[in-house]
Write a protein that holds these residues in place. Structure first.
Motif, short mmCIF file in Angstrom:
data_model
loop_
_atom_site.label_atom_id
_atom_site.label_comp_id
_atom_site.label_asym_id
_atom_site.label_seq_id
_atom_site.Cartn_x
_atom_site.Cartn_y
_atom_site.Cartn_z
N PRO A 3 1.13 15.80 71.72
CA PRO A 3 0.58 15.82 70.41
C PRO A 3 1.50 15.98 69.04
O PRO A 3 1.49 15.65 68.03
CB PRO A 3 -0.71 16.83 70.25
CG PRO A 3 -0.98 16.63 71.76
CD PRO A 3 0.26 16.46 72.58
N PHE A 12 1.42 11.88 76.73
CA PHE A 12 0.92 12.01 75.53
C PHE A 12 1.29 13.31 74.88
O PHE A 12 0.88 14.54 75.47
CB PHE A 12 -0.36 11.56 74.97
CG PHE A 12 -0.72 11.88 73.60
CD1 PHE A 12 -0.07 11.10 72.66
CD2 PHE A 12 -1.67 12.95 73.11
CE1 PHE A 12 -0.44 11.15 71.11
CE2 PHE A 12 -1.83 12.99 72.01
CZ PHE A 12 -1.15 12.38 71.11
N LYS A 36 -11.80 9.85 75.56
CA LYS A 36 -12.54 9.39 76.67
C LYS A 36 -12.65 10.18 77.89
O LYS A 36 -13.58 10.55 78.74
CB LYS A 36 -11.98 7.89 76.87
CG LYS A 36 -12.45 7.39 78.20
CD LYS A 36 -11.84 5.96 78.31
CE LYS A 36 -11.82 5.81 79.94
NZ LYS A 36 -12.95 5.11 80.44
N PHE A 37 -11.66 10.87 78.12
CA PHE A 37 -11.43 11.72 79.15
C PHE A 37 -12.16 12.96 79.23
O PHE A 37 -12.29 13.50 80.23
CB PHE A 37 -9.75 12.08 79.67
CG PHE A 37 -9.17 12.78 78.33
CD1 PHE A 37 -9.28 14.15 78.69
CD2 PHE A 37 -8.37 12.23 77.59
CE1 PHE A 37 -8.63 15.16 77.36
CE2 PHE A 37 -7.80 13.17 76.62
CZ PHE A 37 -7.88 14.36 76.51
N1 MHF Z 1 -6.43 17.15 75.10
C1 MHF Z 1 -6.40 17.08 73.62
N2 MHF Z 1 -5.43 16.54 73.10
C2 MHF Z 1 -5.39 16.11 71.79
O1 MHF Z 1 -4.80 15.83 71.14
C3 MHF Z 1 -6.54 16.38 70.99
C4 MHF Z 1 -7.60 16.92 71.97
N3 MHF Z 1 -7.68 17.38 73.06
N4 MHF Z 1 -8.97 17.27 71.27
C5 MHF Z 1 -8.86 17.56 69.73
C6 MHF Z 1 -7.93 16.42 69.10
C7 MHF Z 1 -8.72 14.87 69.30
N5 MHF Z 1 -7.65 14.39 69.61
C8 MHF Z 1 -7.87 12.95 69.96
C9 MHF Z 1 -7.06 12.22 70.81
C10 MHF Z 1 -7.43 10.97 71.31
C11 MHF Z 1 -8.37 10.25 70.92
C12 MHF Z 1 -9.11 9.09 71.45
O2 MHF Z 1 -10.02 8.39 71.04
N6 MHF Z 1 -8.26 8.07 72.32
C13 MHF Z 1 -8.34 7.10 72.87
C14 MHF Z 1 -7.24 6.23 73.53
C15 MHF Z 1 -6.53 6.00 72.39
C16 MHF Z 1 -6.53 4.91 71.41
O3 MHF Z 1 -7.13 4.08 71.79
O4 MHF Z 1 -6.55 5.57 70.21
C17 MHF Z 1 -9.51 7.03 74.01
O5 MHF Z 1 -10.34 6.25 74.19
O6 MHF Z 1 -9.51 8.25 74.53
C18 MHF Z 1 -9.27 11.06 69.84
C19 MHF Z 1 -8.89 12.12 69.53
C20 MHF Z 1 -6.55 14.82 69.45
N7 MHF Z 1 -6.76 16.03 69.89
#
Ligand code: MHF
Ligand code: KIV
Ligand code: MG
Length: 272
Positions: A148, A146, A235-236
């Motif tokens: 960003p 992924f 989640k991670f």
């Molecule tokens: N390492 C990292 N990469 C990012 O792109 C990122 C961060 N941290 N922290 C701040 C924001 C918050 N971001 C994110 C990224 C993923 C989810 C998320 O909830 N992802 C789902 C899986 C994908 C989905 O179903 O949309 C998850 O369960 O982790 C939320 C915020 C993007 N940003």
């Protein structure tokens, strides 16, 4: 260390870590205060991420972030560390047109900030950029899975490297950045088994941001890790502190103290 001289982490230590099975730890940092704290705690590397767009500048994505935004932040971090290797994240629009643009941007970060390496997103699509920057003597950390900066193309925060064509693409990207000369590769939001396979197939160390435990190292966005980010976090992320709650409590206590006339008291005032 004698005379307070601390041995710096170098790219060869990343390679040694992989060969010896020693985990590498990294955090993002965007300022001198946190950089000094994380460095003294023993973190191996600090990434001045374009995630500063979200975490410092208040944007919804990393896309608006510019070189000129990141240079003073990167200088602050590089100036505050004695041991950690500092990686400057190249922002969206600063390397994609080709190797010349990538090298020009990398030179700016190396000359103007004191960073020790640069990072850019993309595997196969960024291989020529990596090759040119490395040929100029600048270590490059690659970033696949992924990415960003291409979240609109990827359709949001979507896990990459899933079974089937996802794994094939991830492996192709991983080999492309290794062949181009990257000293390490970040994998973001990738299934643990796919990241394990990449780590086994590559000679260079792999760094996980939501790519499971079978990599050479781990990296987290510090504001997520410290519980300072409000809103949805992936989640991670494991939260190692609850800074937002601590700061909320401190702000409320301060407001209440001033309202009650309890601050400042004699102890915190000057005598004539
Ligand atoms: N390492 C990292 N990469 C990012 O792109 C990122 C961060 N941290 N922290 C701040 C924001 C918050 N971001 C994110 C990224 C993923 C989810 C998320 O909830 N992802 C789902 C899986 C994908 C989905 O179903 O949309 C998850 O369960 O982790 C939320 C915020 C993007 N940003
Ligand atoms: C999440 C990491 C890999 C990053 O690129 C950033 O913080 O900008
Ligand atoms: Mg980034």
């Amino acid at each position: 260390m004698a005379d307070g001289v601390v041995k710096r982490v170098r790219t060869r230590h990343f390679q040694n870590a992989k060969e010896q099975g020693i985990p590498i730890t990294g955090l993002t940092s965007y300022d001198a205060l946190t950089a000094g704290i994380f460095d003294r705690a023993g973190i191996d590397f600090l990434l001045v991420g374009d995630s500063a767009g979200n975490n410092v500048l208040g944007y919804d994505t990393t896309l608006p972030v510019t070189i000129d935004h990141l240079i003073p932040l990167t200088r602050a971090v590089a100036g505050a560390v004695q041991r950690a290797l500092v990686v400057a994240d190249m922002p969206f629009g600063s390397y994609e047109t080709g190797p010349d643009e990538a090298l020009h941007t990398a030179f700016r970060f190396m000359k103007e900030t004191g960073a020790h390496a640069v990072k850019l997103e993309g595997g196969v699509r960024s291989a020529e950029q990596i090759r040119r920057v490395v040929a100029a003597g600048i270590p490059v950390m690659a970033h696949i899975g992924f990415t960003p900066q291409s979240e609109h193309q990827l359709g949001g925060h979507v896990i990459q490297g899933r079974a089937g064509s996802g794994v094939e693409q991830l492996l192709a990207d991983a080999h492309a950045v290794e062949d181009a000369g990257a000293f390490a590769v970040v994998m973001e939001m990738v299934p643990a088994e796919a990241a394990k396979r990449v780590t086994e197939e590559l000679r260079i160390p792999t760094i996980s941001v939501g790519a499971g435990p079978h990599t050479t190292g781990q990296l987290l966005v510090w504001t997520d890790w410290a519980g300072l980010t409000t809103g949805r976090i992936p989640k991670f992320v494991k939260k190692y502190a609850e800074l937002a709650e601590i700061l909320d409590g401190a702000a409320k206590a301060y407001i209440a103290d001033v309202a009650a006339g309890a601050y400042p008291d004699a102890e915190h005032s000057y005598d004539g």
